[in-house]
Enzyme design. Structure first.
Site, PDB file in Angstrom:
ATOM      1  CB  ILE A   1      -0.958   0.022   1.207  1.00  0.00           C
ATOM      2  CG1 ILE A   1      -0.187  -0.124   2.519  1.00  0.00           C
ATOM      3  CG2 ILE A   1      -2.016  -1.061   1.067  1.00  0.00           C
ATOM      4  CD1 ILE A   1      -1.060  -0.041   3.761  1.00  0.00           C
TER       5      ILE A   1
ATOM      6  CG  ASP B   1       8.782  13.374   4.465  1.00  0.00           C
ATOM      7  OD1 ASP B   1       8.738  14.224   3.552  1.00  0.00           O
ATOM      8  OD2 ASP B   1       8.748  12.147   4.261  1.00  0.00           O
TER       9      ASP B   1
ATOM     10  N   GLY C   1      11.871   5.537   0.638  1.00  0.00           N
ATOM     11  CA  GLY C   1      13.279   5.383   0.337  1.00  0.00           C
ATOM     12  C   GLY C   1      13.950   4.261   1.094  1.00  0.00           C
TER      13      GLY C   1
END
Length: 382
Positions: free
Chosen positions: A16, A145, A20
């Site tokens: 899903i 992030d 990285g």
């Protein structure tokens, strides 16, 4: 249904998500109440110690994060030499998927929905920024992030912040080297490009996300990583209402304060930004409920793609095309900011690149020059 992979105590199904350093699969595990669905994040096999330590730091950090707007972590460990984190499975679209769908259907996210989601995102980050360890010591977490791809709207209409894999915190074993930037370039705060980072960088990202929800446009999207970073540093930031006339001045003010390049002029905490959002919500009739969010999202994804409502065009700030490729704007780790010499060409000079139009132009110029020289030679010989 395809037979699941057996991985320790887990039954692993379809992928899903991926990043990285890990992939995420839907999985199940046996509990006293029956099978429980989870999101199983597994690190890629690697010999790089840095990647392993980053994954282990995320696993340690996530066990302290308990909040309704942050995906829960149930377990972590290692099976068959592969590290994993078992997390709450959140069915529903990411904000990235929602914005992309809106861009071909309704155009932009309504102000009431945007405020509802932004308030929950501020709540999640306020909890993360003020999180403490078992001894009560502040962890000083910076998510680093915060992007639409890391935010899910659950089937219950609740926003969930995920993926603390790049988070900076006190006590992590893997410290970021000087001159290394982690995160998606289009959402990185400008001060981070200069080596400065604190929790206010996450609030800058909230401002970008709110802008993109309201306008259905990427704010700092450039053709390559270098130009994206240059836009983060220098692009004049337009008010959302310039692209979407339905945006009110109050919402303009919230977004533009989050997008102050000087962090001292930005919102100083997620709580302050959330409180201002709540005040605006109250002024315009009070909050909407989660059922209304669920219904609106359902209608967006059921609607057939077509021509969305036209918004006022905004002309982006021009930047000279780079002479060499820098890399993908979606990369997560790069070396420090470019040097002054690489940031801009000398005054009055325009960089030249061998693009197709330039090649055609050069070929035509060469052919014309050969024709002139040939004519002169013929006249002299005659």
């Amino acid at each position: 249904m395809e037979s699941p992979e057996r991985y320790g105590a887990y039954f692993v199904y379809e992928q899903i998500g991926k990043g990285g350093m890990a992939s995420v699969h839907r999985a199940e595990r046996e509990t006293k109440a029956g099978r429980q669905q989870i999101a199983l994040k597994r690190a890629y096999p690697t010999l790089q110690r840095e990647m392993v330590f980053l994954f282990l730091d995320e696993a340690r950090l996530c066990r302290y994060l308990e909040h309704p707007n942050i995906a829960r972590t149930y377990d972590s460990g290692r099976v068959f030499g592969t590290y994993y984190i078992a997390m709450e499975y959140v069915p529903g679209p990411t904000l990235r998927e929602l914005v992309e769908r809106c861009s071909v259907t309704v155009g932009s996210v309504p102000e009431s929905i945007t405020l509802h989601l932004a308030q929950q995102l501020c709540d999640a980050l306020d909890a993360a920024h003020n999180c403490c360890d078992d001894k009560g010591a502040p962890l000083n977490i910076v998510h680093r992030d915060v992007t639409p791809a890391n935010i899910i709207i659950s089937d219950a209409g609740v926003l969930k912040l995920i993926d603390f894999g790049l988070a900076k915190a006190t006590g992590t074993t893997q410290q970021t080297a000087v001159g290394v930037i982690k995160g998606k370039f289009g959402y990185i705060a400008p001060e981070y490009l200069n080596g400065k980072l604190d929790h206010r960088a996450d609030l800058w990202a909230i401002g970008i996300i709110m802008y993109e929800l309201l306008t259905s446009r990427r704010l700092f999207d450039g053709p390559n990583a270098f130009e994206t970073m240059m836009r983060v540093r220098e692009l004049p930031i337009p008010r959302p209402s310039l692209a979407n006339p339905n945006v009110t001045p109050e919402l303009d003010e919230i977004v533009m304060k989050a997008l102050e390049r000087d962090p001292e002029r930005r919102w100083q905490s997620a709580a302050l930004m959330r409180d201002r959002i709540r005040a605006v919500i109250a002024k315009f009739g009070g909050p909407i409920d989660s059922d209304a969010v669920v219904e609106w999202v359902r209608q967006v994804f059921e609607q057939e793609p077509g021509r969305p409502p036209q918004l006022t065009p905004i002309i982006p700030m021009p930047f000279a095309q780079l002479l060499y490729p820098i890399g993908d704007e979606e990369a997560t780790v790069i070396s420090g900011p470019p040097t002054e010499a690489a940031e801009s060409p000398p005054p009055g000079a325009a960089p030249f690149a061998w693009t197709r139009p330039n090649i055609v132009w050069a070929a035509c110029a060469a052919a014309y020059l050969l024709f002139v020289l040939g004519s002169l030679l013929w006249i002299l010989v005659r």
